[in-house]
Motif scaffolding. Structure first.
Motif, PDB file in Angstrom:
ATOM      1  N   PRO A 493      -0.791  -4.663  15.661  1.00  0.00           N
ATOM      2  CA  PRO A 493      -1.118  -4.508  14.240  1.00  0.00           C
ATOM      3  C   PRO A 493      -2.367  -3.657  14.040  1.00  0.00           C
ATOM      4  CG  PRO A 493      -0.614  -6.796  14.770  1.00  0.00           C
ATOM      5  CD  PRO A 493      -0.723  -6.074  16.075  1.00  0.00           C
ATOM      6  N   VAL A 494      -2.359  -2.858  12.997  1.00  0.00           N
ATOM      7  CA  VAL A 494      -3.481  -1.996  12.646  1.00  0.00           C
ATOM      8  C   VAL A 494      -4.108  -2.524  11.360  1.00  0.00           C
ATOM      9  CG1 VAL A 494      -4.176   0.330  11.955  1.00  0.00           C
ATOM     10  CG2 VAL A 494      -2.432   0.016  13.741  1.00  0.00           C
ATOM     11  N   GLY A 495      -5.411  -2.816  11.404  1.00  0.00           N
ATOM     12  CA  GLY A 495      -6.073  -3.277  10.194  1.00  0.00           C
ATOM     13  C   GLY A 495      -6.161  -2.175   9.159  1.00  0.00           C
ATOM     14  N   ILE A 496      -5.816  -2.519   7.890  1.00  0.00           N
ATOM     15  CA  ILE A 496      -5.817  -1.480   6.858  1.00  0.00           C
ATOM     16  C   ILE A 496      -6.789  -1.770   5.718  1.00  0.00           C
ATOM     17  CG2 ILE A 496      -3.476  -0.669   7.338  1.00  0.00           C
ATOM     18  CD1 ILE A 496      -2.468  -2.337   5.015  1.00  0.00           C
ATOM     19  N   ALA A 497      -7.098  -3.055   5.448  1.00  0.00           N
ATOM     20  CA  ALA A 497      -8.005  -3.368   4.329  1.00  0.00           C
ATOM     21  C   ALA A 497      -8.250  -4.861   4.283  1.00  0.00           C
ATOM     22  CB  ALA A 497      -7.388  -2.903   3.003  1.00  0.00           C
ATOM     23  N   PRO A 498      -9.372  -5.280   3.670  1.00  0.00           N
ATOM     24  CA  PRO A 498      -9.558  -6.716   3.417  1.00  0.00           C
ATOM     25  C   PRO A 498      -8.463  -7.224   2.475  1.00  0.00           C
ATOM     26  CG  PRO A 498     -11.615  -5.506   3.126  1.00  0.00           C
ATOM     27  CD  PRO A 498     -10.536  -4.483   3.249  1.00  0.00           C
ATOM     28  N   SER A 499      -8.059  -8.460   2.644  1.00  0.00           N
ATOM     29  CA  SER A 499      -7.023  -9.028   1.773  1.00  0.00           C
ATOM     30  C   SER A 499      -7.560  -9.166   0.354  1.00  0.00           C
ATOM     31  CB  SER A 499      -6.591 -10.402   2.284  1.00  0.00           C
ATOM     32  OG  SER A 499      -5.753 -11.030   1.336  1.00  0.00           O
ATOM     33  N   PRO A 500      -6.846  -8.637  -0.637  1.00  0.00           N
ATOM     34  CA  PRO A 500      -7.322  -8.767  -2.025  1.00  0.00           C
ATOM     35  C   PRO A 500      -7.006 -10.124  -2.632  1.00  0.00           C
ATOM     36  CG  PRO A 500      -5.272  -7.525  -1.975  1.00  0.00           C
ATOM     37  CD  PRO A 500      -5.630  -7.813  -0.541  1.00  0.00           C
ATOM     38  N   THR A 501      -6.231 -10.960  -1.915  1.00  0.00           N
ATOM     39  CA  THR A 501      -5.811 -12.238  -2.491  1.00  0.00           C
ATOM     40  C   THR A 501      -6.374 -13.442  -1.761  1.00  0.00           C
ATOM     41  OG1 THR A 501      -3.798 -12.234  -1.127  1.00  0.00           O
ATOM     42  CG2 THR A 501      -3.652 -11.239  -3.325  1.00  0.00           C
ATOM     43  N   MET A 502      -6.902 -13.256  -0.564  1.00  0.00           N
ATOM     44  CA  MET A 502      -7.385 -14.393   0.219  1.00  0.00           C
ATOM     45  C   MET A 502      -8.680 -14.002   0.920  1.00  0.00           C
ATOM     46  SD  MET A 502      -5.267 -16.780   2.906  1.00  0.00           S
ATOM     47  CE  MET A 502      -4.055 -17.095   1.622  1.00  0.00           C
ATOM     48  N   GLN A 503      -9.764 -14.640   0.514  1.00  0.00           N
ATOM     49  CA  GLN A 503     -11.077 -14.322   1.050  1.00  0.00           C
ATOM     50  C   GLN A 503     -11.130 -14.608   2.549  1.00  0.00           C
ATOM     51  OE1 GLN A 503     -14.272 -16.248  -1.010  1.00  0.00           O
ATOM     52  NE2 GLN A 503     -15.866 -15.074  -0.004  1.00  0.00           N
ATOM     53  N   MET A 505      -9.708 -12.940   4.903  1.00  0.00           N
ATOM     54  CA  MET A 505      -8.516 -12.454   5.609  1.00  0.00           C
ATOM     55  C   MET A 505      -8.442 -10.934   5.487  1.00  0.00           C
ATOM     56  SD  MET A 505      -6.982 -15.244   6.737  1.00  0.00           S
ATOM     57  CE  MET A 505      -5.212 -15.019   6.880  1.00  0.00           C
ATOM     58  N   GLU A 506      -7.665 -10.319   6.371  1.00  0.00           N
ATOM     59  CA  GLU A 506      -7.447  -8.877   6.297  1.00  0.00           C
ATOM     60  C   GLU A 506      -5.950  -8.570   6.341  1.00  0.00           C
ATOM     61  OE1 GLU A 506      -8.907  -6.565   9.549  1.00  0.00           O
ATOM     62  OE2 GLU A 506      -7.865  -7.742  11.080  1.00  0.00           O
ATOM     63  N   LEU A 507      -5.612  -7.413   5.773  1.00  0.00           N
ATOM     64  CA  LEU A 507      -4.232  -6.927   5.840  1.00  0.00           C
ATOM     65  C   LEU A 507      -4.074  -6.070   7.081  1.00  0.00           C
ATOM     66  CD1 LEU A 507      -3.557  -5.823   2.135  1.00  0.00           C
ATOM     67  CD2 LEU A 507      -2.779  -7.917   3.264  1.00  0.00           C
ATOM     68  N   VAL A 508      -2.947  -6.254   7.766  1.00  0.00           N
ATOM     69  CA  VAL A 508      -2.638  -5.438   8.941  1.00  0.00           C
ATOM     70  C   VAL A 508      -1.218  -4.885   8.798  1.00  0.00           C
ATOM     71  CG1 VAL A 508      -4.203  -6.654  10.496  1.00  0.00           C
ATOM     72  CG2 VAL A 508      -1.841  -7.453  10.246  1.00  0.00           C
ATOM     73  N   ALA A 509      -1.006  -3.723   9.394  1.00  0.00           N
ATOM     74  CA  ALA A 509       0.308  -3.057   9.350  1.00  0.00           C
ATOM     75  C   ALA A 509       0.838  -2.905  10.770  1.00  0.00           C
ATOM     76  CB  ALA A 509       0.189  -1.690   8.677  1.00  0.00           C
ATOM     77  N   THR A 510       2.102  -3.284  10.947  1.00  0.00           N
ATOM     78  CA  THR A 510       2.749  -3.175  12.253  1.00  0.00           C
ATOM     79  C   THR A 510       4.020  -2.332  12.110  1.00  0.00           C
ATOM     80  OG1 THR A 510       1.981  -5.409  12.780  1.00  0.00           O
ATOM     81  CG2 THR A 510       3.663  -4.434  14.233  1.00  0.00           C
ATOM     82  N   ILE A 521       7.503  -0.701   8.313  1.00  0.00           N
ATOM     83  CA  ILE A 521       6.148  -1.212   8.520  1.00  0.00           C
ATOM     84  C   ILE A 521       6.080  -2.616   7.932  1.00  0.00           C
ATOM     85  CG2 ILE A 521       3.708  -0.939   7.952  1.00  0.00           C
ATOM     86  CD1 ILE A 521       4.208   2.056   7.742  1.00  0.00           C
ATOM     87  N   GLU A 522       5.619  -3.562   8.739  1.00  0.00           N
ATOM     88  CA  GLU A 522       5.407  -4.919   8.243  1.00  0.00           C
ATOM     89  C   GLU A 522       3.923  -5.103   7.939  1.00  0.00           C
ATOM     90  OE1 GLU A 522       6.272  -9.615   9.294  1.00  0.00           O
ATOM     91  OE2 GLU A 522       6.712  -8.056  10.778  1.00  0.00           O
ATOM     92  N   VAL A 523       3.637  -5.415   6.687  1.00  0.00           N
ATOM     93  CA  VAL A 523       2.262  -5.671   6.261  1.00  0.00           C
ATOM     94  C   VAL A 523       2.091  -7.182   6.143  1.00  0.00           C
ATOM     95  CG1 VAL A 523       0.524  -5.310   4.471  1.00  0.00           C
ATOM     96  CG2 VAL A 523       2.133  -3.473   5.042  1.00  0.00           C
ATOM     97  N   SER A 524       1.060  -7.710   6.831  1.00  0.00           N
ATOM     98  CA  SER A 524       0.829  -9.156   6.831  1.00  0.00           C
ATOM     99  C   SER A 524      -0.674  -9.433   6.777  1.00  0.00           C
ATOM    100  CB  SER A 524       1.445  -9.795   8.074  1.00  0.00           C
ATOM    101  OG  SER A 524       0.936  -9.203   9.258  1.00  0.00           O
ATOM    102  N   GLN A 525      -1.020 -10.708   6.686  1.00  0.00           N
ATOM    103  CA  GLN A 525      -2.424 -11.123   6.632  1.00  0.00           C
ATOM    104  C   GLN A 525      -2.809 -11.840   7.920  1.00  0.00           C
ATOM    105  OE1 GLN A 525      -3.825 -11.930   2.211  1.00  0.00           O
ATOM    106  NE2 GLN A 525      -2.309 -13.435   2.834  1.00  0.00           N
ATOM    107  N   ARG A 526      -4.065 -11.700   8.301  1.00  0.00           N
ATOM    108  CA  ARG A 526      -4.572 -12.440   9.452  1.00  0.00           C
ATOM    109  C   ARG A 526      -6.079 -12.607   9.317  1.00  0.00           C
ATOM    110  NH1 ARG A 526      -4.529  -8.000  14.433  1.00  0.00           N
ATOM    111  NH2 ARG A 526      -6.342  -6.805  13.678  1.00  0.00           N
ATOM    112  N   ILE A 527      -6.615 -13.490  10.118  1.00  0.00           N
ATOM    113  CA  ILE A 527      -8.065 -13.616  10.215  1.00  0.00           C
ATOM    114  C   ILE A 527      -8.579 -12.420  11.008  1.00  0.00           C
ATOM    115  CG2 ILE A 527      -9.954 -15.007  11.150  1.00  0.00           C
ATOM    116  CD1 ILE A 527      -8.137 -17.457  10.804  1.00  0.00           C
ATOM    117  N   PRO A 528      -9.582 -11.740  10.527  1.00  0.00           N
ATOM    118  CA  PRO A 528     -10.081 -10.570  11.264  1.00  0.00           C
ATOM    119  C   PRO A 528     -10.460 -10.924  12.692  1.00  0.00           C
ATOM    120  CG  PRO A 528     -11.059 -10.673   9.079  1.00  0.00           C
ATOM    121  CD  PRO A 528     -10.334 -11.961   9.272  1.00  0.00           C
ATOM    122  N   LEU A 529     -10.139 -10.030  13.596  1.00  0.00           N
ATOM    123  CA  LEU A 529     -10.494 -10.240  14.993  1.00  0.00           C
ATOM    124  C   LEU A 529     -12.004 -10.102  15.158  1.00  0.00           C
ATOM    125  CD1 LEU A 529      -7.680  -8.178  16.765  1.00  0.00           C
ATOM    126  CD2 LEU A 529      -7.758 -10.651  16.341  1.00  0.00           C
TER     127      LEU A 529
END
Length: 534
Positions: A493-503, A505-510, A521-529
């Protein structure tokens, strides 16, 4: 009828019905090809039917019956009956799980029946097509045999363009559907049988990786052009009785209109041997086109044939002769195109001819435009997805470009559109060698900021290319056609931006490729590494 128990070993795999009519010179070769089948003659029965031969065919068959008593039976039908009588007699005697129909001029490749039976059993097929090959200069259909297929769609494939009965038909399906060769048809009974079998089949398979049937030349009696038009009328009525109105019926209609009616009317217009037959043929064709040809079927025809048929339906025979002559004129200049309001029209004779009055829709070839395209590079630069490749219309120039990359969210249909940058390449050409210099593209897809100002929402996003030149737009899937050098391995997954809906968390694209090859491309949320200091 015997009521004794039949052991499975006593049931033959295939019955081959061979119709023989004045084919003494080749019938031995046909039977020898059956004797050489790798399937084994213990799994095969052959019923050779002498269809009123006046040469030595009957004597040769009788001799062969003594030579191959374990697997060959011989019958005879009176002279003067239709070919259907011989085929139906053989069908009535068939005891194999499958039945196939050959002519005495045909031969089978050694492994044909083994491969076709294996395909039928493995795929539970009611009809199996084996690849055809011509034994001489005569043409045979080939477009449906380009690859082996386990489950073929009759309405999207070219299988229906091969209506000779040299296929493997499951005998139980033939019996269940009550199929037989129509005895009242002077020509085309084999087409009627095969068409009905295709339509009634639960599954159709193709053995396309090796030649199965080697077709000899046809030897049908000379028939008039009006009889050929009558055949089209009969076959359209058959399709009408078996397939409800709609695109599927239109597809089958279009085959009979293009092949049988197209050839009959072209011959009547350009090479008439009998003036009376010519007039009768053209008027019969005109009536058929008005009464039976559906508008949907006519739109599937090549435009020149569609224009010819429109003229015939209107009784404009002189104009129809002109377009027919235009079709076969190898010295004529290339047909030009007109592009208006995103539609492409071919400027065939009578296009916008007020005296003839044909509608523009008849000349519309927009849906026939062919897009050549390839994805050649995909890489990341931070949250930017960088794409490179080419896309152009085979039939149009690359001027007035407005191509876009489209991300479409699976399930919702929500779209995000991104511009592309043209890259000139004077070596880029279409299949005919014509330059398509501005057909290359590059696109920078910023997943962190869409048109709304927010990052791309979570979900699976499929990538498309909306190809646009000269105002003509067609959409193609990105990915199935891609460079062999393109790395298709799974990516982290590649980090693309902070999550705008969940403090926190970040958005990642795979990115990944679907089973059919499409780039998604699957865009999902995760805790930043965690970030480790060096």
């Amino acid at each position: 009828m015997s009521t004794g128990w039949v052991r499975p070993a006593d049931i033959k795999d295939v019955t081959v019905v061979v119709r023989v009519c004045n084919q003494a010179a080749v019938v031995d070769a046909c039977l020898a090809s059956l004797a050489a089948q790798t399937l084994g003659t213990e799994r095969l029965e052959v019923i050779a039917v002498d269809d009123g031969s006046t040469d030595d065919s009957g004597a040769l068959l009788a001799r062969a019956a003594h030579q191959y008593p374990s697997w060959l039976r011989v019958g005879q039908v009176p002279r003067g009956l239709s070919p259907a009588a011989a085929r139906n007699w053989g069908l009535s005697q068939a005891a194999g799980r499958y039945v196939m129909f050959l002519e005495g001029v045909d031969r089978l490749a050694p492994g044909a029946l083994e491969a076709m039976v294996a395909s039928g059993d493995r795929n539970e097929s009611d009809v199996v097509l084996g690849k055809l090959e011509s034994s001489g200069r005569h043409a045979v259909a080939t477009s449906m045999f380009r690859r082996t297929q386990t489950h073929l769609d009759l309405y999207t494939s070219k299988a229906y363009w091969s209506l000779t009965p040299d296929k493997l038909f499951r005998t139980s399906m033939v019996q269940r559907r009550g199929l037989a060769f129509p005895n009242d048809m002077t020509i085309g009974d084999d087409q009627a049988f095969t068409a009905a079998a295709y339509i009634g089949a639960d599954n159709i398979s193709v053995v396309g990786d090796a030649t199965c049937v080697i077709k000899g030349p046809g030897q049908g009696a000379r028939v008039s052009l009006t009889e050929r038009v009558g055949l089209v009328r009969r076959l359209l009525a058959l399709v009408d009785s078996l397939v409800p109105p709609g695109p599927q019926r239109d597809k089958l209609y279009s085959r009979h209109l293009e092949v049988e009616l197209g050839k009959a009317t072209a011959a009547a217009l350009l090479n008439p041997t009998d003036p009376v037959d010519r007039e009768q043929t053209l008027w019969a064709a005109s009536e058929l086109l008005r009464a039976q040809a559906s508008p949907g079927a006519l739109t599937l025809l090549p435009r020149m044939i569609a224009v010819r048929f429109a003229l015939l339906a209107a009784g404009k025979f002189a104009e129809a002769e002109r377009i027919a002559a235009f079709e076969v004129d190898k010295e004529r200049p290339a047909v030009r195109k007109t592009v208006e309001n995103g539609r492409v029209y071919t400027q065939l004779p009578f296009f916008r001819d007020a005296a003839v009055g044909l509608p523009d829709e008849l000349f519309d070839i927009t849906d026939d435009m062919t897009v050549s395209h390839e994805l050649q590079s995909m890489k990341w630069n931070g949250s930017l997805l960088l794409l490179d490749g080419y896309a152009f219309y085979e039939q149009l120039s690359t001027k007035e470009r407005a191509t876009r990359v489209v991300l479409r969210q699976r399930g919702t249909g929500v779209e995000e559109t991104f511009s592309v940058t043209a890259r000139r390449d004077d070596n880029l050409t279409n299949a005919k060698g014509n330059t398509r210099a501005m057909g290359r593209f590059s696109s920078r897809i910023n997943l962190s900021q869409t048109s709304s100002g927010w990052p791309v929402p979570t979900g699976i996003w499929d990538l498309y290319l909306k190809v646009s030149f000269e105002g003509v737009v067609q959409e193609v899937r990105l990915g199935p056609k891609r460079s062999a050098e393109l790395d298709t391995m799974a990516r982290l997954p590649v980090g693309i931006a902070p999550s705008p809906t969940m403090q926190g968390m970040e958005l990642v694209a795979t990115p990944h490729y679907t089973p059919s090859g499409g780039l998604s491309i699957e865009v999902s949320q995760r805790i930043p590494l965690p970030v480790y200091e060096a």
